[in-house]
Design an enzyme around this catalytic site. Structure first.
Site, mmCIF file in Angstrom:
data_model
loop_
_atom_site.group_PDB
_atom_site.id
_atom_site.type_symbol
_atom_site.label_atom_id
_atom_site.label_comp_id
_atom_site.label_asym_id
_atom_site.label_seq_id
_atom_site.Cartn_x
_atom_site.Cartn_y
_atom_site.Cartn_z
ATOM 1 N N CYS A 120 0.884 -1.160 0.000
ATOM 2 C CA CYS A 120 0.000 0.000 0.000
ATOM 3 C C CYS A 120 0.918 1.204 0.000
ATOM 4 C CB CYS A 120 -0.911 0.038 1.216
ATOM 5 S SG CYS A 120 -1.880 1.554 1.274
ATOM 6 N N CYS A 123 -0.706 4.253 2.401
ATOM 7 C CA CYS A 123 -0.548 4.181 3.856
ATOM 8 C C CYS A 123 -0.296 2.743 4.257
ATOM 9 C CB CYS A 123 -1.732 4.778 4.590
ATOM 10 S SG CYS A 123 -3.358 4.208 4.070
ATOM 11 N N SER A 124 -1.329 2.006 4.601
ATOM 12 C CA SER A 124 -1.110 0.641 5.056
ATOM 13 C C SER A 124 -2.361 -0.184 4.862
ATOM 14 C CB SER A 124 -0.738 0.646 6.532
ATOM 15 O OG SER A 124 -1.788 1.281 7.241
ATOM 16 N N CYS A 125 -3.105 0.079 3.798
ATOM 17 C CA CYS A 125 -4.299 -0.705 3.530
ATOM 18 C C CYS A 125 -3.878 -2.163 3.434
ATOM 19 C CB CYS A 125 -4.974 -0.241 2.238
ATOM 20 S SG CYS A 125 -5.495 1.486 2.337
#
Lengths: 219, 111
Positions: A120, A123-125
């Protein structure tokens, strides 16, 4: 007077002269989170009990074993595999793995020709319902920037060397779409049941930074 | 052996407040205060802005940005003004410092 109970009892240990005289002071960000909770609870915007349920769910009930079960079923059951590849979201929901944020789950399958890897860059999906909370490296700037630019080097850092000529496809997750890599089924696992197969499926193999374990390593 | 993980399990959250701020955000989303993509967009922008100043390792600094962005978003939504957050943060700090070790910490609302 309103009294609020703190939610946690794990406090930062600070070793100073005045230590142990009073309750251990949590770090500054922890106090800021408490401040937000206090304000939002007083307004009726949040329910502290619901927060505890969410933490408990992510700490104890959700983890890569969920994803491993999905992968193992895909390996063992051709019909499940077909449905999963067509539209994974309802298939994993049937197993009880719901996206809390209403995201779609897309399964991408490794083959002899192509290796899939997930990042991702925003961000941090991450497919939380299937893999739990992402590891720190998944959230790091280094991984997020390098996975797209130099996926083979990143794979090498994870100890994965792919055969020459195998393509690497990198999938960039979004808030709406989360990817689950279906690793290649290891040789020598013919006739294995789902439980046995699931033990070969590592978290990293479902992000694409690893491969499934081979039977000899899992024994 | 079936069903056995040979990987050493990683801690799910490295610090209790990481779990608290994560759960708070998920809960606010589920209760309809904001849509997840709107949160993700702000958080992504926050990470990008912080990442320019120094390389983020995905641990403590990641959740620091998370908290910062959430504070900003809640202020923007009119749910928690910065001055109010600071007042309660200070109140919690005072409560910890005033509570004998081993006893539960209570916040005495100044209002």
């Amino acid at each position: 007077m309103v009294r609020f109970m703190p939610h946690d009892h794990h406090h930062d240990h600070r070793h100073g002269a005045e230590d142990h005289a009073h309750a251990l002071l949590p770090p500054d960000p922890a106090l800021r989170v408490k401040a937000l909770e206090t304000i939002l609870t007083a307004k009726g915007v949040i329910d502290p009990a619901a927060l505890d349920v969410i933490i408990d769910t992510y700490e104890t009930k959700i983890g890569p074993r969920n994803g491993a079960e999905v992968v193992a079923r895909a390996w063992a059951d051709p019909d499940f595999h077909a449905r999963l590849m067509e539209d994974a979201t309802p298939v994993v929901a049937d197993l009880g793995f719901f996206g809390r944020q209403g995201e779609h789950i897309v399964a991408v399958e490794n083959t002899a020709e192509v290796h899939n890897m997930v990042v991702c860059t925003l961000c941090s999906c991450y497919p939380w319902p299937l893999l739990g909370i992402p590891p720190a490296w998944y959230k790091s700037d280094a991984y997020r920037s390098r996975a797209v630019r130099e996926p083979r080097k990143v794979l090498a850092d994870f100890g994965v060397t792919l055969p020459e000529g195998k393509a690497v496809r990198v999938w960039d997750s979004t808030a709406e779409i989360r990817y689950l890599v279906i690793p290649e089924r290891p040789a020598g696992t013919e006739g294995w049941d789902v439980e046995r197969l699931a033990a070969l499926v590592t978290r990293d193999s479902m992000i694409g930074t690893g491969l499934a374990r081979v039977p000899e390593d899992a024994a | 052996m079936t069903g056995q993980m040979t990987d050493r399990p990683e801690p799910v959250f490295a610090a209790p407040w990481h779990a608290q701020v994560f759960a708070l955000t998920v809960h606010l989303n589920e209760s309809g205060l904001f849509a997840w993509p709107d949160w993700a967009e702000r958080f992504g922008a926050g990470l990008k802005a912080r990442g320019l100043a120094k390389e983020l390792d995905g641990g403590e600094d990641y959740f620091s940005v998370w908290l910062e962005v959430l504070e900003g978003y809640l202020a923007e939504l009119g749910q928690a003004e910065p001055a109010e957050v600071e007042r309660f943060r200070a109140a919690w700090e005072a409560a910890y410092l005033a509570t004998p070790h081993g006893e539960p910490v209570h916040l005495q609302a100044s209002a």
